[in-house]
Design a protein around this motif. Structure first.
Motif, PDB file in Angstrom:
ATOM      1  N   ASP A 370      -1.873   8.087   0.919  1.00 31.33           N
ATOM      2  CA  ASP A 370      -0.617   7.327   0.877  1.00 31.33           C
ATOM      3  C   ASP A 370      -0.757   6.062   0.040  1.00 31.33           C
ATOM      4  O   ASP A 370       0.227   5.563  -0.515  1.00 31.33           O
ATOM      5  N   TYR A 371      -1.970   5.518  -0.010  1.00 27.55           N
ATOM      6  CA  TYR A 371      -2.185   4.249  -0.704  1.00 27.55           C
ATOM      7  C   TYR A 371      -3.092   4.378  -1.937  1.00 27.55           C
ATOM      8  O   TYR A 371      -3.222   3.426  -2.705  1.00 27.55           O
ATOM      9  N   GLU A 427      -1.781   2.079  -4.684  1.00 25.18           N
ATOM     10  CA  GLU A 427      -0.323   1.996  -4.555  1.00 25.18           C
ATOM     11  C   GLU A 427       0.020   0.728  -3.768  1.00 25.18           C
ATOM     12  O   GLU A 427       0.256   0.770  -2.554  1.00 25.18           O
ATOM     13  N   GLU A 429       2.634  -1.388  -3.783  1.00 28.41           N
ATOM     14  CA  GLU A 429       3.976  -1.535  -3.209  1.00 28.41           C
ATOM     15  C   GLU A 429       4.102  -0.753  -1.904  1.00 28.41           C
ATOM     16  O   GLU A 429       4.691  -1.240  -0.930  1.00 28.41           O
ATOM     17  N   LYS A 430       3.566   0.477  -1.879  1.00 28.96           N
ATOM     18  CA  LYS A 430       3.602   1.276  -0.646  1.00 28.96           C
ATOM     19  C   LYS A 430       2.781   0.606   0.449  1.00 28.96           C
ATOM     20  O   LYS A 430       3.180   0.553   1.613  1.00 28.96           O
ATOM     21  N   HIS A 433       4.692  -2.411   1.700  1.00 36.13           N
ATOM     22  CA  HIS A 433       5.900  -1.970   2.412  1.00 36.13           C
ATOM     23  C   HIS A 433       5.569  -1.508   3.818  1.00 36.13           C
ATOM     24  O   HIS A 433       6.265  -1.837   4.793  1.00 36.13           O
ATOM     25  N   ASP A 434       4.488  -0.752   3.978  1.00 31.13           N
ATOM     26  CA  ASP A 434       4.107  -0.275   5.308  1.00 31.13           C
ATOM     27  C   ASP A 434       3.660  -1.424   6.208  1.00 31.13           C
ATOM     28  O   ASP A 434       3.920  -1.419   7.416  1.00 31.13           O
ATOM     29  N   ARG A 440       6.002   1.955  11.017  1.00 32.00           N
ATOM     30  CA  ARG A 440       5.442   3.083  10.275  1.00 32.00           C
ATOM     31  C   ARG A 440       3.952   3.262  10.529  1.00 32.00           C
ATOM     32  O   ARG A 440       3.367   4.269  10.157  1.00 32.00           O
TER      33      ARG A 440
END
Length: 837
Positions: A370-371, A427, A429-430, A433-434, A440
């Motif tokens: 995810d990251y 990543e 921004e991800k 954001h989390d 989340r």
């Protein structure tokens, strides 16, 4: 050339040693498998191995000599630069730049010494290889030489590696300048600003920028000690830094010492250090529960302070603490890292922890992908190159043929298959954001992700388990290098470039200086007047030259009427004719021609001559063996008692090695008005500064507030009374400005700006310091202010705020008074040293 030799012979030397070791391994394997049955073959392999080793060691000797040559060349280049630095006219012209020159000198002296030690290491390695050749089977076979060679080789490698590490750590600065440095170096010159003033302004601005960056570097060191040694008290921590700065001899650390002293004297700074120590002592690094995450908030506050404070120092802004949430704190760390320039390094460390740390992978409940995204590329594997045993021969041929020789090709190139290369991308921004949306992430996932920024010092980092904060690690590696470079690069690279530029522009700088003395006139116009006056008498010609010198002694005068009249009279005179007389290369030939001229001149009359050497023109009046020489470029005159003295004079002027041309001057026919103008030009001038100087000598310095001042200083600054400029004649008659009626005194800002553009660096510093001292002084009988254009006042106030105020004892007669007095005493006639030898 030497670098190519070193690389080539190192390669061929290692290639030969490779084949030698292969031969020895083959001999050992054969003896192990077959015993004594293959003894002749084993002996042959041993001979082959010894031969290749000797060839390899010979190549390494040549490579070592080439590396020593490179070291000697680099040392000479640095020594040449130091010579340029110490003799640079631009730096010598401004005493305030002595500190800058000293910092640069010490930095490059240390670099020169490091190159000397590195060269010693290369020489020791070369000597070791040579001893191994002599002590080996193809040498004289003395074991002591062989063992000495082994020791010297190991010592040489150690020296070279240690110095390579030291030089990389100390002298390898980040080359890319900041936007501020670029603006300093590309800002256009101001109106009427001379080239010399532009270069000096750049040097001063770069130095002040470097000093402004020093606090961020010192505070980074403070925070590093706080993270590493949180048990220290404030006093012990500062003492530790003092010892760190004092144990090194590099003078640039003086900038750090000045910052540290200011920190010690600032209660607010001491409170910041104390607060950071308390936060560091209360940190929690065990992230097994949400409770421990809350305990770790103290360390988040510490990193918030570090990032916010260093960012404010980097931008030269005041620092204010503000509470942040955990997610906002992470975002601030990234923002600071990006602004300083180590954001990519911070991302790399986070990716490394997410991918390689088994503890993180075991506890993290979210997918690492995810990251961290992957970019894959497939490419052919690099071929396996077998070293060419003929490379020593090929390199010798290349050495003979020169740099255009074809490169060595490997004996075999074996290529097979392909390999997959993966690039990991963070990543961000991800990730942010989390963290901002806690729903989340599970509590455990939050602990792990926030824990990437927690810090723990310990020896576990040496054994594969790195518990250090990703932010702290990035800050104290690339971030530290950036902060250090921001202090040193403007001085060691930026100012060096300006000094080297001034050397290239030296002819222009000299011409610019000469143009000031010529008052806008050409050298031909001035020599024409000097020689026209010389037709009547040498005394009149010398008096004209003395007047020229008086009118150009001061770089700037408020009233130019005398100079304007002087120029107008010169331009009104008709031009005489010139006739080529002689030319040559050597000064001795010139003197012989002048000696012949004495014998050929009828009635011992004076001869009027024009001497051209390179781009300089000198006017010469010869009377028998005596010479009067006038240089219009500098407004100087010399009376020489004998012809041979001219050789010494030309050597003093740096004109003794160029071709020369000697012309006979024929004065023009003068009309009555021309004769009158010439008489006025050859009558002794009394400029306004001379009136003021004589008043100072007769009545003493003038009183203004609590200060005793030179009248020349007051006159140059353009002091006004009731918005009217006080003239030189008024100042000469006054002794106490405090007694003026309606004591409304001020300095015109536009006038001072024009003055500062014309004077040299030392005089500008003196006048600025004097202005600040007078404006800030409190006296019941007089109050001084700035007047004139508001924009000019603001610009001048900025300059005044940046300069130190003078002590009362310093506001005495202007130091230039000695020069002016000397001008009056000698009448601008100077006989160079050694003329009577």
């Amino acid at each position: 050339m030497e670098s190519r030799l070193a690389a080539n012979f190192t390669e061929s030397g290692l290639s030969s040693m490779y084949w030698g070791m292969l031969a020895f391994e083959s001999r050992a394997t054969t003896q192990l498998l077959s015993g004594n049955a293959t003894l002749p073959f084993s002996e042959t392999l041993g001979v082959i191995g010894d031969s290749f080793n000797v060839i390899g060691q010979s190549q390494m000797v040549l490579a070592g000599l080439a590396k020593a040559g490179i070291g000697i060349h680099d040392t000479k280049n640095i020594q040449d630069w130091l010579h340029t630095l110490r003799n640079n006219d631009l730096l010598k012209s401004n005493s305030s730049l002595k500190e800058v020159s000293h910092l640069i000198d010490r930095f490059y002296r240390n670099q020169r010494n490091a190159h000397i030690i590195d060269t010693f290491g290369s020489t020791l390695l070369t000597a070791g290889q040579l001893c191994m050749i002599l002590g080996g089977p193809y040498g004289i076979g003395i074991s002591a030489l062989l063992f000495t060679g082994v020791g010297a080789t190991i010592g040489g490698v150690g020296f070279s590696q240690a110095m390579a590490q030291y030089m990389n750590r100390t002298f390898n600065l980040i080359e890319t300048p900041t936007d501020t440095e670029k603006n300093i170096l590309t800002r256009e010159a101001e109106t009427d600003e001379s080239l010399r003033s532009t270069l000096l302004r750049r040097i001063n601005d770069l130095y002040h920028f470097a000093k402004d960056q020093a606090p961020a570097r010192v505070w980074q060191k403070i925070y590093r000690q706080i993270i590493k040694n949180s048990e220290l008290s404030v006093e012990k921590l500062l003492n530790k830094l003092h010892k760190q700065f004092d144990k090194r001899s590099d003078d640039y650390r003086q900038l750090y010492k000045e910052v540290l002293l200011k920190i010690e004297q600032s209660p607010d700074d001491l409170k910041l250090i104390d607060h950071a120590l308390k936060l560091a002592k209360s940190k929690s690094t065990l992230l097994d529960s949400t409770t421990n995450l809350q305990h770790g908030l103290a360390q988040w506050d510490l990193f918030n302070q570090i990032s916010g404070h260093l960012k404010a120092l980097h931008n030269q802004q005041p620092y204010q603490t503000k509470p942040l949430s955990l997610a906002d704190s992470v975002e601030q760390l990234f923002a600071f890292a990006d602004e300083l320039g180590f954001g990519h390094d911070l991302e790399r460390r986070i990716v490394s922890y997410l991918v390689n740390d088994t503890a993180v992978l075991r506890k993290l409940t979210v997918n690492v992908s995810d990251y961290v995204s992957e970019i894959s590329a497939v490419k052919s594997k690099l071929p396996w190159n077998i070293p060419n045993p003929l490379s020593p021969i090929i390199h010798v041929i290349e050495l003979v043929r020169g740099p255009q020789a074809e490169p060595i090709r490997p004996l075999f190139r074996i290529s097979w298959g392909h390999k997959k290369t993966t690039v990991l991308m963070f990543e961000r921004e991800k990730f942010l954001h989390d963290l901002q949306n806690s729903e989340r992430l599970s509590p455990t996932a939050q602990e792990i992700l926030y824990g990437l920024f927690f810090h723990k010092e310990g020896i576990s980092s040496l054994f594969g388990h790195d518990a250090r904060s990703a932010f702290a690690s990035a800050l104290n590696s690339l971030g530290k290098r950036i902060l250090r470079s921001n202090v040193l690069r403007p001085i060691m690279h930026g100012i060096r470039n300006q000094v080297e530029l001034s050397e290239l522009l030296n002819p222009i700088l000299k011409a610019e200086s000469h143009a000031k003395h010529r008052l806008g006139l050409t050298s031909h116009e001035l020599t024409n007047t000097f020689l026209a006056a010389g037709k009547y008498s040498i005394f009149q010609a010398v008096t004209f030259a003395a007047n020229h010198n008086k009118l150009t002694t001061l770089s700037y005068v408020p009233d130019h009427h005398q100079q304007i009249e002087f120029v107008a009279k010169i331009r009104a005179l008709p031009v005489g004719k010139k006739k080529a007389f002689a030319n040559g290369q050597k000064v001795s030939h010139l003197i012989n021609k002048l000696r012949d001229n004495v014998n050929n001149t009828a009635n011992n009359a004076s001869q009027l001559l024009e001497l051209s050497i390179s781009d300089r023109i000198l006017a010469v009046i010869q009377y028998k063996n005596h010479l009067a020489v006038y240089d219009p470029a500098t407004a100087q005159t010399w009376q020489l008692p004998k012809l041979s003295s001219l050789k010494i004079l030309l050597a003093e002027l740096g004109l003794n090695r160029q071709p020369w041309q000697l012309n006979v001057y024929q004065p023009p026919q003068l009309q009555q008005d021309h004769v009158k103008s010439l008489q006025q030009l050859t009558t002794t001038y009394i400029p306004e500064w001379e009136t003021l100087l004589l008043a100072d000598q007769r009545f003493g310095s003038i009183s203004l507030g609590d200060h005793k001042l030179s009248r020349i200083d007051v006159w140059q600054l353009g002091l006004t009374h009731n918005n009217q400029l006080i003239s030189a004649n008024e100042l000469a008659s006054l002794t106490n400005l405090n007694l003026l009626e309606n004591r409304s005194l001020s300095f015109n800002a536009e006038h001072i700006e024009q003055l500062l553009k014309q004077v040299n660096g030392d005089q500008a510093d003196h006048l600025l310091s004097l202005t600040k001292t007078l404006i800030m002084s409190k006296h019941e009988s007089v109050s001084l202010t700035l007047s004139g254009n508001e924009a000019a006042q603001q610009r001048l106030n900025t300059q005044l705020n940046a300069i130190q105020q003078l002590d009362k004892a310093s506001t005495q007669l202007n130091v230039i008074n000695d020069q002016l007095s000397n001008t009056l005493k000698h009448g601008s006639i100077w006989i160079p040293r050694g003329l009577y030898q």
